[in-house]
Design a protein around this motif. Structure first.
Motif, PDB file in Angstrom:
ATOM      1  N   ARG A  34      -3.304  -5.480  -2.373  1.00  0.00           N
ATOM      2  CA  ARG A  34      -2.716  -4.344  -1.722  1.00  0.00           C
ATOM      3  C   ARG A  34      -4.158  -3.139  -1.637  1.00  0.00           C
ATOM      4  NH1 ARG A  34       2.268  -1.266  -0.891  1.00  0.00           N
ATOM      5  NH2 ARG A  34       1.397   0.032   0.858  1.00  0.00           N
ATOM      6  N   LEU A  35      -4.727  -3.158  -2.670  1.00  0.00           N
ATOM      7  CA  LEU A  35      -5.884  -1.882  -2.576  1.00  0.00           C
ATOM      8  C   LEU A  35      -6.882  -2.614  -1.828  1.00  0.00           C
ATOM      9  CD1 LEU A  35      -5.494  -0.824  -6.495  1.00  0.00           C
ATOM     10  CD2 LEU A  35      -4.717   0.425  -4.163  1.00  0.00           C
ATOM     11  N   ASP A  37      -7.010  -4.770   0.491  1.00  0.00           N
ATOM     12  CA  ASP A  37      -6.666  -4.716   2.029  1.00  0.00           C
ATOM     13  C   ASP A  37      -6.472  -3.301   2.434  1.00  0.00           C
ATOM     14  OD1 ASP A  37      -6.299  -7.505   1.919  1.00  0.00           O
ATOM     15  OD2 ASP A  37      -4.128  -7.373   2.135  1.00  0.00           O
ATOM     16  N   GLU A  38      -6.093  -2.388   2.027  1.00  0.00           N
ATOM     17  CA  GLU A  38      -5.641  -0.766   2.266  1.00  0.00           C
ATOM     18  C   GLU A  38      -7.158  -0.135   2.416  1.00  0.00           C
ATOM     19  OE1 GLU A  38      -3.518   2.116   3.860  1.00  0.00           O
ATOM     20  OE2 GLU A  38      -2.611   0.008   3.183  1.00  0.00           O
ATOM     21  N   PHE A  39      -8.113  -0.396   1.325  1.00  0.00           N
ATOM     22  CA  PHE A  39      -9.325   0.305   1.150  1.00  0.00           C
ATOM     23  C   PHE A  39     -10.544  -0.267   1.274  1.00  0.00           C
ATOM     24  CE2 PHE A  39      -5.785   2.440  -1.016  1.00  0.00           C
ATOM     25  CZ  PHE A  39      -5.874   3.823  -0.405  1.00  0.00           C
ATOM     26  N   ALA A  72     -12.068   6.264  -1.182  1.00  0.00           N
ATOM     27  CA  ALA A  72     -11.423   6.657   0.137  1.00  0.00           C
ATOM     28  C   ALA A  72     -12.152   7.817   0.799  1.00  0.00           C
ATOM     29  CB  ALA A  72     -10.007   6.647   0.149  1.00  0.00           C
ATOM     30  N   TRP A  79       0.884   8.780   0.691  1.00  0.00           N
ATOM     31  CA  TRP A  79       0.709   7.622   0.505  1.00  0.00           C
ATOM     32  C   TRP A  79       0.767   7.231  -1.164  1.00  0.00           C
ATOM     33  CZ3 TRP A  79      -2.094   3.657  -1.759  1.00  0.00           C
ATOM     34  CH2 TRP A  79      -1.898   2.369  -1.136  1.00  0.00           C
ATOM     35  N   TRP A  80      -0.369   7.752  -1.819  1.00  0.00           N
ATOM     36  CA  TRP A  80      -0.389   7.614  -3.216  1.00  0.00           C
ATOM     37  C   TRP A  80       0.656   7.973  -3.759  1.00  0.00           C
ATOM     38  CZ3 TRP A  80      -3.541   4.542  -4.969  1.00  0.00           C
ATOM     39  CH2 TRP A  80      -4.900   4.188  -4.315  1.00  0.00           C
ATOM     40  N   TYR A  83       3.034   4.796  -3.298  1.00  0.00           N
ATOM     41  CA  TYR A  83       2.734   3.726  -4.176  1.00  0.00           C
ATOM     42  C   TYR A  83       2.649   3.900  -5.545  1.00  0.00           C
ATOM     43  CZ  TYR A  83      -0.174  -0.234  -5.027  1.00  0.00           C
ATOM     44  OH  TYR A  83      -0.791  -1.580  -5.334  1.00  0.00           O
TER      45      TYR A  83
END
Length: 106
Positions: A34-35, A37-39, A72, A79-80, A83
């Motif tokens: 997930r991380l 993919d996101e960042f 980031a 969002w954080w 999450y």
């Protein structure tokens, strides 16, 4: 001229549940996926877990934690927060720490 500021976000994840059993590798793999993919990337400090200590009443409690870190350009606090809550439930914790630091890339 200095580079733009980034945020380094660190997640402190427990290595074991409250019964001392290690969390399933699939749970940690999903966090990494997930991380990433996101960042677009991730640093995982997992070879020597950090030892967290805190007081619970009169007892000192120890928790071995893994540290996952991402960078980031924008710190999306909503969002954080969302999450963190989903991770808190997944890891069955009363609280889970995610912290951010401003960083200037040299």
């Amino acid at each position: 001229m200095s580079q733009p500021l980034f945020s380094v976000i660190q997640l402190l994840l427990p290595q074991y549940d409250n019964d001392g059993q290690p969390f399933a590798p699939a749970l940690l793999a999903e966090v990494k996926r997930r991380l990433t993919d996101e960042f677009g990337g991730l640093t995982a400090y997992v070879r020597a877990p950090a030892a967290g200590l805190w007081k619970d009443g009169g007892d000192t409690v120890r928790d071995d934690v893994l540290v996952y870190e991402v960078m980031a350009g924008h710190l999306d606090r909503a969002w954080w927060a969302s999450y963190r809550e989903s991770l808190r439930r997944a890891f069955r914790q009363d609280a889970l720490v995610i912290r951010a630091y401003p960083v200037e890339v040299l």
